[in-house]
Design a protein around this motif. Structure first.
Motif, PDB file in Angstrom:
ATOM      1  N   ASP A  89     -14.806  -1.993   7.778  1.00  0.00           N
ATOM      2  CA  ASP A  89     -15.289  -0.689   7.100  1.00  0.00           C
ATOM      3  C   ASP A  89     -14.082   0.094   6.632  1.00  0.00           C
ATOM      4  OD1 ASP A  89     -17.819  -1.804   7.839  1.00  0.00           O
ATOM      5  OD2 ASP A  89     -17.964  -0.303   9.564  1.00  0.00           O
ATOM      6  N   LEU A  90     -12.981   0.033   7.129  1.00  0.00           N
ATOM      7  CA  LEU A  90     -11.788   0.782   6.565  1.00  0.00           C
ATOM      8  C   LEU A  90     -11.315   0.350   5.293  1.00  0.00           C
ATOM      9  CD1 LEU A  90      -9.713   2.716   7.214  1.00  0.00           C
ATOM     10  CD2 LEU A  90      -8.309   1.016   8.155  1.00  0.00           C
ATOM     11  N   GLU A  91     -11.308  -1.038   4.992  1.00  0.00           N
ATOM     12  CA  GLU A  91     -10.852  -1.698   3.766  1.00  0.00           C
ATOM     13  C   GLU A  91     -12.096  -1.202   2.709  1.00  0.00           C
ATOM     14  OE1 GLU A  91      -8.885  -3.835   0.732  1.00  0.00           O
ATOM     15  OE2 GLU A  91      -8.242  -2.678   2.721  1.00  0.00           O
ATOM     16  N   VAL A  92     -13.326  -1.198   3.129  1.00  0.00           N
ATOM     17  CA  VAL A  92     -14.383  -0.967   2.163  1.00  0.00           C
ATOM     18  C   VAL A  92     -14.050   0.677   1.763  1.00  0.00           C
ATOM     19  CG1 VAL A  92     -16.762  -0.361   1.917  1.00  0.00           C
ATOM     20  CG2 VAL A  92     -16.154  -2.510   2.657  1.00  0.00           C
ATOM     21  N   SER A  93     -13.878   1.384   2.692  1.00  0.00           N
ATOM     22  CA  SER A  93     -13.487   2.869   2.226  1.00  0.00           C
ATOM     23  C   SER A  93     -12.521   2.986   1.423  1.00  0.00           C
ATOM     24  CB  SER A  93     -13.470   3.619   3.637  1.00  0.00           C
ATOM     25  OG  SER A  93     -14.495   3.507   4.506  1.00  0.00           O
ATOM     26  N   LEU A  97     -12.458   4.974  -2.368  1.00  0.00           N
ATOM     27  CA  LEU A  97     -11.658   5.843  -2.835  1.00  0.00           C
ATOM     28  C   LEU A  97     -10.433   5.630  -3.443  1.00  0.00           C
ATOM     29  CD1 LEU A  97     -11.368   7.387   0.802  1.00  0.00           C
ATOM     30  CD2 LEU A  97     -12.795   8.353  -1.221  1.00  0.00           C
ATOM     31  N   MET A  98      -9.977   4.527  -3.907  1.00  0.00           N
ATOM     32  CA  MET A  98      -9.114   4.229  -5.058  1.00  0.00           C
ATOM     33  C   MET A  98      -9.788   3.977  -6.265  1.00  0.00           C
ATOM     34  SD  MET A  98      -6.123   4.051  -3.637  1.00  0.00           S
ATOM     35  CE  MET A  98      -5.106   3.484  -4.675  1.00  0.00           C
ATOM     36  N   LEU A  99     -11.380   3.730  -6.438  1.00  0.00           N
ATOM     37  CA  LEU A  99     -12.021   3.735  -7.627  1.00  0.00           C
ATOM     38  C   LEU A  99     -12.381   5.009  -7.800  1.00  0.00           C
ATOM     39  CD1 LEU A  99     -14.193   0.623  -6.669  1.00  0.00           C
ATOM     40  CD2 LEU A  99     -12.534   0.598  -8.611  1.00  0.00           C
ATOM     41  N   CYS A 100     -13.112   5.781  -6.708  1.00  0.00           N
ATOM     42  CA  CYS A 100     -13.321   7.456  -7.109  1.00  0.00           C
ATOM     43  C   CYS A 100     -12.469   8.066  -6.158  1.00  0.00           C
ATOM     44  CB  CYS A 100     -14.990   7.267  -6.803  1.00  0.00           C
ATOM     45  SG  CYS A 100     -15.937   6.245  -7.667  1.00  0.00           S
ATOM     46  N   PRO A 101     -11.431   8.523  -6.484  1.00  0.00           N
ATOM     47  CA  PRO A 101     -10.410   9.304  -5.708  1.00  0.00           C
ATOM     48  C   PRO A 101     -11.030  10.774  -5.637  1.00  0.00           C
ATOM     49  CG  PRO A 101      -9.351   8.884  -7.948  1.00  0.00           C
ATOM     50  CD  PRO A 101     -10.490   8.199  -7.917  1.00  0.00           C
ATOM     51  N   ARG A 103      -8.242  12.860  -4.514  1.00  0.00           N
ATOM     52  CA  ARG A 103      -7.061  13.298  -4.917  1.00  0.00           C
ATOM     53  C   ARG A 103      -6.354  12.280  -5.824  1.00  0.00           C
ATOM     54  NH1 ARG A 103      -3.705  12.926  -1.363  1.00  0.00           N
ATOM     55  NH2 ARG A 103      -5.010  11.585   0.053  1.00  0.00           N
ATOM     56  N   LYS A 104      -5.537  12.962  -6.889  1.00  0.00           N
ATOM     57  CA  LYS A 104      -4.628  12.162  -7.805  1.00  0.00           C
ATOM     58  C   LYS A 104      -3.407  12.466  -7.528  1.00  0.00           C
ATOM     59  CE  LYS A 104      -8.414  11.122 -11.044  1.00  0.00           C
ATOM     60  NZ  LYS A 104      -8.686  11.337 -12.460  1.00  0.00           N
ATOM     61  N   ASP A 105      -2.464  11.663  -7.863  1.00  0.00           N
ATOM     62  CA  ASP A 105      -1.085  11.766  -7.758  1.00  0.00           C
ATOM     63  C   ASP A 105      -0.446  12.614  -8.988  1.00  0.00           C
ATOM     64  OD1 ASP A 105      -0.700   9.854  -9.791  1.00  0.00           O
ATOM     65  OD2 ASP A 105      -0.312   8.395  -8.187  1.00  0.00           O
ATOM     66  N   ALA A 106       0.999  12.826  -9.219  1.00  0.00           N
ATOM     67  CA  ALA A 106       1.258  13.550 -10.379  1.00  0.00           C
ATOM     68  C   ALA A 106       1.161  12.879 -11.669  1.00  0.00           C
ATOM     69  CB  ALA A 106       2.735  13.693  -9.881  1.00  0.00           C
ATOM     70  N   HIS A 107       0.775  11.571 -11.584  1.00  0.00           N
ATOM     71  CA  HIS A 107       0.584  10.675 -12.841  1.00  0.00           C
ATOM     72  C   HIS A 107      -0.613  10.632 -13.367  1.00  0.00           C
ATOM     73  CE1 HIS A 107       4.934   9.844 -12.595  1.00  0.00           C
ATOM     74  NE2 HIS A 107       4.876   9.195 -11.453  1.00  0.00           N
ATOM     75  N   GLY A 108      -1.552  11.447 -12.367  1.00  0.00           N
ATOM     76  CA  GLY A 108      -3.126  11.239 -12.586  1.00  0.00           C
ATOM     77  C   GLY A 108      -3.634   9.846 -12.065  1.00  0.00           C
ATOM     78  N   LYS A 109      -3.024   9.213 -11.201  1.00  0.00           N
ATOM     79  CA  LYS A 109      -3.689   7.826 -10.691  1.00  0.00           C
ATOM     80  C   LYS A 109      -4.110   8.274  -9.159  1.00  0.00           C
ATOM     81  CE  LYS A 109      -1.780   5.308 -13.997  1.00  0.00           C
ATOM     82  NZ  LYS A 109      -2.804   4.782 -14.684  1.00  0.00           N
ATOM     83  N   ALA A 110      -4.870   7.454  -8.778  1.00  0.00           N
ATOM     84  CA  ALA A 110      -5.538   7.715  -7.548  1.00  0.00           C
ATOM     85  C   ALA A 110      -4.654   7.680  -6.387  1.00  0.00           C
ATOM     86  CB  ALA A 110      -6.636   6.599  -7.276  1.00  0.00           C
ATOM     87  N   ALA A 111      -4.498   8.802  -5.677  1.00  0.00           N
ATOM     88  CA  ALA A 111      -3.707   8.913  -4.547  1.00  0.00           C
ATOM     89  C   ALA A 111      -4.099   8.193  -3.247  1.00  0.00           C
ATOM     90  CB  ALA A 111      -3.482  10.254  -4.023  1.00  0.00           C
ATOM     91  N   GLU A 112      -3.197   7.551  -2.390  1.00  0.00           N
ATOM     92  CA  GLU A 112      -3.812   6.961  -1.257  1.00  0.00           C
ATOM     93  C   GLU A 112      -4.585   7.760  -0.488  1.00  0.00           C
ATOM     94  OE1 GLU A 112      -4.151   3.298   0.536  1.00  0.00           O
ATOM     95  OE2 GLU A 112      -2.896   3.734  -1.401  1.00  0.00           O
ATOM     96  N   PRO A 113      -5.657   7.106  -0.026  1.00  0.00           N
ATOM     97  CA  PRO A 113      -6.679   8.110   0.687  1.00  0.00           C
ATOM     98  C   PRO A 113      -5.841   8.541   2.242  1.00  0.00           C
ATOM     99  CG  PRO A 113      -7.445   6.028   0.576  1.00  0.00           C
ATOM    100  CD  PRO A 113      -6.605   5.948  -0.452  1.00  0.00           C
ATOM    101  N   SER A 114      -6.330   9.862   2.541  1.00  0.00           N
ATOM    102  CA  SER A 114      -5.893  10.184   3.945  1.00  0.00           C
ATOM    103  C   SER A 114      -6.885   9.544   4.753  1.00  0.00           C
ATOM    104  CB  SER A 114      -5.950  11.729   3.877  1.00  0.00           C
ATOM    105  OG  SER A 114      -7.165  12.275   3.806  1.00  0.00           O
ATOM    106  N   GLU A 115      -6.595   9.698   6.301  1.00  0.00           N
ATOM    107  CA  GLU A 115      -7.441   9.354   7.205  1.00  0.00           C
ATOM    108  C   GLU A 115      -8.628  10.059   7.283  1.00  0.00           C
ATOM    109  OE1 GLU A 115      -6.985   8.606  12.027  1.00  0.00           O
ATOM    110  OE2 GLU A 115      -5.286   9.514  11.254  1.00  0.00           O
ATOM    111  N   ALA A 116      -8.516  11.491   6.963  1.00  0.00           N
ATOM    112  CA  ALA A 116      -9.944  12.176   7.127  1.00  0.00           C
ATOM    113  C   ALA A 116     -10.893  11.803   6.183  1.00  0.00           C
ATOM    114  CB  ALA A 116      -9.421  13.600   6.786  1.00  0.00           C
ATOM    115  N   GLU A 117     -10.384  11.545   4.786  1.00  0.00           N
ATOM    116  CA  GLU A 117     -10.981  11.097   3.617  1.00  0.00           C
ATOM    117  C   GLU A 117     -11.563   9.558   3.876  1.00  0.00           C
ATOM    118  OE1 GLU A 117      -8.481  13.298   0.202  1.00  0.00           O
ATOM    119  OE2 GLU A 117      -8.064  11.040   0.759  1.00  0.00           O
ATOM    120  N   LEU A 118     -10.931   8.811   4.585  1.00  0.00           N
ATOM    121  CA  LEU A 118     -11.484   7.390   5.033  1.00  0.00           C
ATOM    122  C   LEU A 118     -12.478   7.471   5.948  1.00  0.00           C
ATOM    123  CD1 LEU A 118      -7.916   5.439   5.272  1.00  0.00           C
ATOM    124  CD2 LEU A 118      -9.772   5.189   3.462  1.00  0.00           C
ATOM    125  N   ASN A 119     -12.256   8.366   6.988  1.00  0.00           N
ATOM    126  CA  ASN A 119     -13.155   8.553   8.134  1.00  0.00           C
ATOM    127  C   ASN A 119     -14.511   9.046   7.522  1.00  0.00           C
ATOM    128  OD1 ASN A 119     -11.362   7.390  10.134  1.00  0.00           O
ATOM    129  ND2 ASN A 119     -10.794   9.718  10.569  1.00  0.00           N
TER     130      ASN A 119
END
Length: 397
Positions: A89-93, A97-101, A103-119
């Motif tokens: 379930d963690l990998e699915v989440s 969130l990498m497909l539909c982030p 948050r995004k980083d400074a380059h407009g790419k998907a930011a690595e999701p936080s634990e709260a976002e995953l949960n």
């Protein structure tokens, strides 16, 4: 006439190979060179390639082939619910969130999701179940990709409204011959459209990426004459990553006549930066491959499962031979001997060339040998799918 429901052809909970085609509105040249205005929108093809790479890395779907032309695109996708089933379930989440982030980083790419976002996803069983199904759903792949390209293009043009003409067209490929012919049809699109003279010069295609991933000494020789410059309209489709798969002789004209072929070093075939790293491998070894889902060992694609009973080298040689047959005006000598792989898959050379050249009009909803198409049934109805008589005659015997 009512459009066939996609659920009659393929669903997210089954492994299905589908040839997908989508076109921009009014048959304009919105992802290439517009002969009317002279504007060049080739950079939008790079947008699509970026989306394909991101989707291949996160969806439970294999990208087998693609070609991007000036007013439409072709993809061959294989849904892999069996691979998605191996993700917790963690990998699915995380993948969603990498497909539909959020948050995004400074380059407009998907930011690595936080634990709260995953949960927020993984602790909700119903949401996890829904997203797990989406990750192997070809319609969701197309929905996200086409939506993002449309929004980006409309922003660039200062326009509103539809960018894509309608929903994508999908043809289910139900046997090896259909998958191989569809892959060749897609990879040879620029040559049929007279936009390229060689497979290595076919820009924005999966075959060019496969060639560029070969070791330098194994690449096909580039034609001495430059590709012709065409402004003709591309033909309308009619009708309703890896490295080399095995350390074999590299694909090149010189290698065919070499009396003592040299094997490609394995280390040269495992470069993680290979241009085709997010494409499905070509070769599927029914005897040597592990049984099961075969999830990818890397992070660039869904699985390491191939799609044809031949090596990448044999596939490229088959494409090169086919290109010379279906484009007789192409410079260079037309080969007379058909590749032995055609005999192995039970295809006559003439039928193969016609199949590749006219695949878009020979099949409407389901593609395969006539007896396979006749036996195929959808989940919603019991009747057979229609196969044109000219297709039956071509594939008879």
């Amino acid at each position: 006439m009512a459009r066939t429901k996609r659920s009659e052809l393929f669903t997210a909970d089954e492994i299905a190979v589908v040839h997908v085609m989508n076109r921009v509105v009014r048959r304009c040249f919105l992802i290439g060179v517009d002969p009317a205005s002279g504007r060049n929108f080739d950079h939008r093809k790079r947008w699509i390639e970026d989306e394909l790479e991101k989707s291949a890395a996160n969806f439970g779907i294999d990208l087998i082939a693609f070609s991007l032309l000036s007013n439409h695109m072709h993809l061959i996708l294989r849904s892999r619910p069996d691979v998605v089933a191996t993700w917790n379930d963690l990998e699915v989440s995380r993948r969603w969130l990498m497909l539909c982030p959020i948050r995004k980083d400074a380059h407009g790419k998907a930011a690595e999701p936080s634990e709260a976002e995953l949960n927020a996803i993984r602790l909700n069983p119903d949401k996890v179940s829904e997203i797990r199904s989406r990750l192997s759903n070809i319609s969701w792949w197309m929905r996200l990709m086409c939506q993002r390209i449309a929004q980006r293009a409309n922003r660039e043009d200062g326009m509103e409204g539809h960018f894509w003409q309608s929903r994508f067209r999908g043809v289910r490929l139900i046997d090896e011959q259909a998958i191989l012919a569809a892959a060749a049809y897609v990879d040879l699109n620029p040559i049929r459209a007279e936009l390229a003279e060689t497979i290595e010069a076919s820009d924005f295609t999966s075959v060019q990426r496969r060639i560029r991933s070969l070791p330098q000494e194994g690449r096909p020789a580039v034609a001495e004459n430059p590709p012709l410059e065409h402004t003709a309209v591309e033909p309308e489709p009619s009708g309703p990553a890896d490295a080399v798969d095995s350390p074999e002789l590299p694909f090149s004209k010189a290698s065919k006549s070499s009396p003592t072929p040299t094997a490609t070093p394995v280390h040269a075939c495992l470069r993680t930066s290979a241009p085709n790293r997010y494409l499905a491998p070509v070769q599927i070894d029914e005897q040597g491959d592990a049984i099961g889902a075969l999830p990818s060992h890397g992070k660039d694609r869904c699985s390491d499962k191939g799609f044809a009973s031949m090596s990448a080298v044999d596939y490229l040689e088959l494409l090169d031979w086919t290109a010379r047959k279906i484009a007789p005006g192409k410079r260079g000598m037309t080969p007379t001997d058909a590749p032995p792989v055609l005999e192995r898959i039970g295809m006559k050379p003439t039928a193969w060339c016609q199949l590749v050249k006219h695949f878009g009009v020979l099949f409407r909803l389901v593609a395969g040998r006539p007896h396979h198409v006749d036996a195929f049934r959808s989940r919603l109805r019991s009747g057979p799918f229609y196969l044109p008589n000219k297709t039956r005659e071509l594939l008879a015997g």
